[in-house]
Design a protein around this motif. Structure first.
Motif, PDB file in Angstrom:
ATOM      1  N   ASP A  27       1.967   3.427   2.991  1.00 46.74           N
ATOM      2  CA  ASP A  27       1.059   4.529   2.694  1.00 46.74           C
ATOM      3  C   ASP A  27       1.904   5.648   2.065  1.00 46.74           C
ATOM      4  O   ASP A  27       2.859   5.368   1.375  1.00 46.74           O
ATOM      5  CB  ASP A  27       0.292   4.973   3.937  1.00 46.74           C
ATOM      6  N   HIS A  73       1.500   5.287  -2.343  1.00 45.23           N
ATOM      7  CA  HIS A  73       0.911   6.294  -3.244  1.00 45.23           C
ATOM      8  C   HIS A  73       2.034   6.953  -4.037  1.00 45.23           C
ATOM      9  O   HIS A  73       2.448   8.070  -3.731  1.00 45.23           O
ATOM     10  CB  HIS A  73       0.144   7.353  -2.439  1.00 45.23           C
ATOM     11  N   HIS A 110      -6.131  -0.340   6.200  1.00 40.80           N
ATOM     12  CA  HIS A 110      -6.195   0.456   7.442  1.00 40.80           C
ATOM     13  C   HIS A 110      -7.072  -0.175   8.527  1.00 40.80           C
ATOM     14  O   HIS A 110      -6.604  -0.513   9.593  1.00 40.80           O
ATOM     15  CB  HIS A 110      -6.618   1.904   7.185  1.00 40.80           C
ATOM     16  N   HIS A 159       0.846  -1.206   0.000  1.00 38.00           N
ATOM     17  CA  HIS A 159       0.000   0.000   0.000  1.00 38.00           C
ATOM     18  C   HIS A 159       0.878   1.251   0.000  1.00 38.00           C
ATOM     19  O   HIS A 159       1.440   1.624   1.031  1.00 38.00           O
ATOM     20  CB  HIS A 159      -0.913   0.006   1.239  1.00 38.00           C
ATOM     21  N   HIS A 188      -9.699   2.014   1.162  1.00 39.11           N
ATOM     22  CA  HIS A 188      -9.222   2.684   2.367  1.00 39.11           C
ATOM     23  C   HIS A 188     -10.392   2.751   3.362  1.00 39.11           C
ATOM     24  O   HIS A 188     -11.400   3.402   3.073  1.00 39.11           O
ATOM     25  CB  HIS A 188      -8.817   4.128   2.059  1.00 39.11           C
TER      26      HIS A 188
END
Ligand SMILES: [Zn+2]
Length: 402
Positions: free
Chosen positions: A296, A60, A242, A58, A210
């Motif tokens: 993240d 970005h 999460h 996970h 998410h």
């Protein structure tokens, strides 16, 4: 003749040194050390654990300014302020930035990540620019890291006309999964999930949501996801990232929810960000839920932390989980390797015959030691090819200073 033999290392779960024999990108055999046939290439793993390649489950990439001069973080400490900060400054900073994205992926690869999943913003303002940039990067780094891309409607779906169509277009432009965010926040959790899961069914792709919800509402969202995942036949294709709601549940309630997730074949991914609750990895494992970990955001408008080194993140997750026992810490290592691999590829095999030969050699004697000390990586192997170490020129290692 095998293409590669990794000699004298140890595998998780064994005290005996072994040789890992690799042919045509796969592990052909694991044999007592010294008994492997002569190979095209040999890598010395004496003193190392030979782990499955690390899986960043996970992140970005499209948001990062990694490798650029420091960008001071100016957002106030609320979710709304962070969203406004992100939308307000990404244009000014020229994000998504392909050079920064590449620098981050190279740092991840240098530290042993061989597969990653990134959530890419899709909205009417940014359009498919991020998806296209990540798809191009995925092609560039093929052979180093497998990049899986989730089309992520961060700024709204039901409430933002045009986004649903963009999600479908993103799947034509390189995205390989559909994302989403707290389905209840737009007033119609079921309607939201019908859009996201419906698209996944029609296009036969995975889903990764998410889920930041708390209390009864957070639990109801997960229960609804369980119900709809089962009804739509999406078993083993859905991840809940999460899952902060576990922090609001007592052990009995958490155990029941974990069993429902396991029964529906829904995986859980955590980054243990900041002070937010970490899903209970021990309880999830006991219930049979497959787990993965990730960073993240790394060096972006949501926050400055992270290096791309997934072992370092594993240490963070273990610490935030309150783990001290070796067998607990090993759960995090499993999430960082075979768990993430199972969630992203459907194949959770470790270093064993038939498995893809994605390997990372770490200077450690015990799995928990590899997590706690975050030791040097001696070599990384992707699809049976040595990509880092063993005489190869390596990209700059992950470093907090970059
Ligand atoms: Zn995220």
């Amino acid at each position: 003749m095998p293409d590669l033999v990794v000699t004298g290392g140890r595998l998780v779960g064994s005290d005996e040194p072994c040789d890992v024999v690799v042919t045509q990108g796969r592990v052909e055999a694991v044999v007592p050390t010294g008994s492997a046939p002569t190979a095209g290439e040999t890598v010395d793993a004496v003193g190392c654990l030979v782990l499955p390649g690390l899986v960043e489950a996970h992140c970005h990439l499209d948001k990062t300014w990694f490798g650029r001069p420091w960008v001071p973080h100016l957002a106030e400490d609320t979710l709304a302020a962070r969203i406004a900060h992100d939308r307000g400054r990404r244009g000014e900073l020229g994000l998504p930035d392909p050079v920064a994205m590449r620098a981050l992926v190279e740092a991840m690869a240098a530290a042993g990540t061989t597969t990653l999943r990134t959530h890419t913003d899709v909205d009417p303002e940014v359009g498919l620019r991020g998806v296209t940039a990540v798809a191009e990067l995925a092609d560039e780094v093929r052979g180093l890291v497998d990049v899986e891309q989730v089309a992520f409607p961060q700024h709204g779906l039901l409430s933002l006309p045009g986004t649903e169509e963009l999600l479908a277009e993103a799947l034509d432009a390189g995205a390989t999964a559909v994302g989403g965010l707290d389905p209840g926040t737009e007033g119609d959790a079921r309607g939201y999930l019908e859009v996201v899961l419906g698209l996944a069914v029609r296009r036969e792709v995975a889903v990764d949501l998410h889920l930041h919800g708390h209390g009864d509402e957070g639990r109801r969202e997960i229960e609804l996801l369980v119900e709809m995942t089962t009804a739509l036949g999406l078993r083993d294709r859905v991840v809940a990232s999460h899952c902060y709601v576990f922090g609001d549940l007592d052990e009995l309630e958490a155990g029941r929810l974990a069993e429902r997730l396991a029964a529906a074949g829904i995986g859980v991914v955590t980054a243990a960000p900041y002070s937010f609750p970490v899903p209970p990895l021990r309880l999830l494992a006991a219930a049979g839920v497959v787990t993965g970990i990730g960073h993240d955001g790394i060096r972006d408008l949501w926050g400055p932390y992270g290096t791309g080194d997934l072992l370092e993140r594993a240490r963070h997750v273990a610490y935030r989980s309150g783990f001290r026992r070796d067998d607990d810490i090993e759960l995090v290592l499993a999430a960082a390797t075979t768990g993430g691999r199972r969630l992203l590829t459907g194949d959770g095999r470790g270093v064993e015959p038939g498995a893809v030969a994605d390997l990372v050699l770490v200077s450690a004697t015990r799995p928990a030691e590899a997590v706690v000390l975050v030791p040097q990586r001696r070599a990384v192997v992707k699809n049976g090819v040595v990509t880092q170490g063993a005489g190869r020129p390596a990209p700059p290692p992950a470093s907090p200073g970059r």
